[in-house]
Design a protein around this motif. Structure first.
Motif, mmCIF file in Angstrom:
data_model
loop_
_atom_site.group_PDB
_atom_site.id
_atom_site.type_symbol
_atom_site.label_atom_id
_atom_site.label_comp_id
_atom_site.label_asym_id
_atom_site.label_seq_id
_atom_site.Cartn_x
_atom_site.Cartn_y
_atom_site.Cartn_z
ATOM 1 N N THR A 180 -0.629 -9.399 6.957
ATOM 2 C CA THR A 180 -0.093 -8.321 7.573
ATOM 3 C C THR A 180 -0.108 -6.959 6.745
ATOM 4 O O THR A 180 0.207 -5.548 7.000
ATOM 5 C CB THR A 180 1.547 -8.288 7.695
ATOM 6 O OG1 THR A 180 2.062 -8.655 6.512
ATOM 7 C CG2 THR A 180 1.892 -9.652 8.510
ATOM 8 N N PHE A 181 -0.811 -6.860 5.565
ATOM 9 C CA PHE A 181 -0.902 -5.737 4.610
ATOM 10 C C PHE A 181 -1.611 -4.624 5.301
ATOM 11 O O PHE A 181 -2.632 -4.829 6.129
ATOM 12 C CB PHE A 181 -1.417 -6.184 3.333
ATOM 13 C CG PHE A 181 -3.120 -6.682 3.494
ATOM 14 C CD1 PHE A 181 -3.443 -7.707 3.761
ATOM 15 C CD2 PHE A 181 -3.995 -5.167 3.141
ATOM 16 C CE1 PHE A 181 -4.892 -8.044 4.078
ATOM 17 C CE2 PHE A 181 -5.323 -5.819 3.218
ATOM 18 C CZ PHE A 181 -5.754 -7.105 3.746
ATOM 19 N N THR A 182 -1.161 -3.463 4.825
ATOM 20 C CA THR A 182 -2.001 -2.301 5.279
ATOM 21 C C THR A 182 -2.735 -1.880 4.290
ATOM 22 O O THR A 182 -2.498 -1.606 3.113
ATOM 23 C CB THR A 182 -0.839 -1.122 5.502
ATOM 24 O OG1 THR A 182 -0.141 -1.539 6.469
ATOM 25 C CG2 THR A 182 -1.766 -0.053 5.762
ATOM 26 N N PRO A 183 -4.270 -1.833 4.416
ATOM 27 C CA PRO A 183 -5.154 -1.599 3.378
ATOM 28 C C PRO A 183 -4.740 -0.323 2.922
ATOM 29 O O PRO A 183 -4.717 0.638 3.483
ATOM 30 C CB PRO A 183 -6.643 -1.745 4.029
ATOM 31 C CG PRO A 183 -6.179 -1.605 5.602
ATOM 32 C CD PRO A 183 -4.999 -2.140 5.670
ATOM 33 N N ARG A 184 -5.133 -0.032 1.500
ATOM 34 C CA ARG A 184 -4.811 0.993 0.942
ATOM 35 C C ARG A 184 -6.058 2.231 0.779
ATOM 36 O O ARG A 184 -6.348 2.893 -0.111
ATOM 37 C CB ARG A 184 -4.445 0.734 -0.634
ATOM 38 C CG ARG A 184 -3.322 -0.164 -0.975
ATOM 39 C CD ARG A 184 -1.996 0.663 -0.647
ATOM 40 N NE ARG A 184 -0.901 -0.138 -1.045
ATOM 41 C CZ ARG A 184 0.541 0.225 -1.032
ATOM 42 N NH1 ARG A 184 0.728 1.467 -0.439
ATOM 43 N NH2 ARG A 184 1.189 -0.543 -1.498
#
Ligand code: ADP
Ligand code: MG
Length: 318
Positions: A180-184
């Motif tokens: 679910t991470f939002t890429p940085r």
């Protein structure tokens, strides 16, 4: 004598072997070895970034993962590699391996997850490939991006005495964040545009392993301050309840797929980097160590005891 297997070389040994066997043309600014390849661009002063990453059922996600999350992850880990170069992602393709029995709704869900993330980062989905996979779903995404020649950030730019920083808490991502991470992307671009970082990598294999990649590429060592490593709640939870004995610190050091950015910052830029980052993103840029003349990567405990960090971390063939 039995023939050598890829296990005998390990993932990094295998990549090094492939790398040794190619020579590249002057069109290649950075070839095998960084988060994305860097190629001479069509326009003056701009470079093309090119990367690919695959996720496979049973390796990077379990069969019960939601299709939207699988699609999200497949694109997100590619965006993360463009972020680690300080670049702007532009377009991606999806090579999809599935079975004749795969529900169409699963493919629709995967595509919906990719489309949503692509829209959020203004990335176009421009093609792909479809093939039968006897071994579960396989999603292989390739991505292109761009970056100004003077702004792109390599793994190999750290100098001894630079601070080591990370964009978020680490460890335990298997409990959910890995899907679910939002890429940085915004953070990586911001750090590069302001020329605040000397080297950068995205954390896919684990802090200890990926910091070593930066150190090896830069010809430096590093010290991590054990009491400054930001530990994710999930790392603490896994250490207490997980199936194998571990500590939260160990999970922050060795767990893979955090997809935070790890970077190095020259001492004279650290105050500016930390305070402007907090103001811009409302989150801390965590300072967790310093590079040294090297070559070791060491963990320094608050009581000044220190230990060399083993090469542990994720190896696809380890
Ligand atoms: P990342 O985790 O950032 O995607 P990897 O650890 O997968 O990076 O790969 C490290 C470097 O090796 C990258 O530059 C990648 O392009 C290259 N690489 C990995 N696998 C292969 C391969 N099979 N053939 C050629 N280059 C490879
Ligand atoms: Mg990477």
């Amino acid at each position: 004598m039995t023939a050598k297997r890829v296990r005998d070389l390990g993932e990094f040994g295998l990549i090094a072997r492939l790398r040794e066997q190619v020579t590249t043309s002057p069109r290649v600014v950075e070839g095998i070895g960084d988060d994305a390849a860097v190629l001479e661009g069509p326009g003056e002063g701009r470079l093309l970034l090119f990367a690919c990453d695959t996720i496979a059922e049973g390796v990077h996600f379990l069969p019960d993962a939601a299709p939207e999350q699988i699609g999200h992850k497949a694109l997100a880990c590619n965006l993360s590699d463009i972020a680690a170069m300080g670049g702007i992602p532009r377009a991606a393709t999806l090579s999809l391996g599935c079975a004749p029995e795969t529900p169409v709704a699963t493919v629709d869900g995967i595509w919906a997850g990719m489309r949503r993330l692509a829209a959020a980062f203004d990335v176009d989905l421009v093609g792909g490939d479809t093939h039968r996979s006897p071994a579960g779903l396989i999603l292989s995404v390739a991505i292109v991006g761009e970056v100004e020649r003077e702004l792109y950030v390599r793994r190999g730019g750290a100098k001894a005495g630079h601070f080591v920083v990370v964009t978020g808490p680490l460890g335990g991502s298997v409990l959910g964040k890995h899907l679910t991470f939002t890429p940085r992307v915004r953070e990586g671009r911001w750090l590069a545009e302001r020329r605040l970082v000397s080297a950068m990598i995205d954390l896919s294999d684990g802090l200890a392993s990926d910091l070593r990649q930066v150190c090896t590429a830069s010809g430096v060592g590093a010290e991590l301050f054990a009491d400054r490593i930001p530990i994710a709640d999930a790392a603490t939870e896994l250490a207490q309840t997980g199936p194998t004995a571990s500590t939260a610190l160990g999970r922050a050091l060795y767990d893979g797929e955090d997809f935070e950015l790890l970077a190095t910052v020259a001492p004279e830029l650290l105050d500016e980097a930390a305070s402007d980052y907090l103001e811009t993103f409302g989150e801390r840029l965590h300072v967790l160590g310093r590079t040294t003349a090297g070559p070791q990567v060491r963990l320094i405990h608050p009581d000044a005891r220190s230990q060399e960090l083993t090469a542990g971390g994720f190896d696809h063939f380890g």
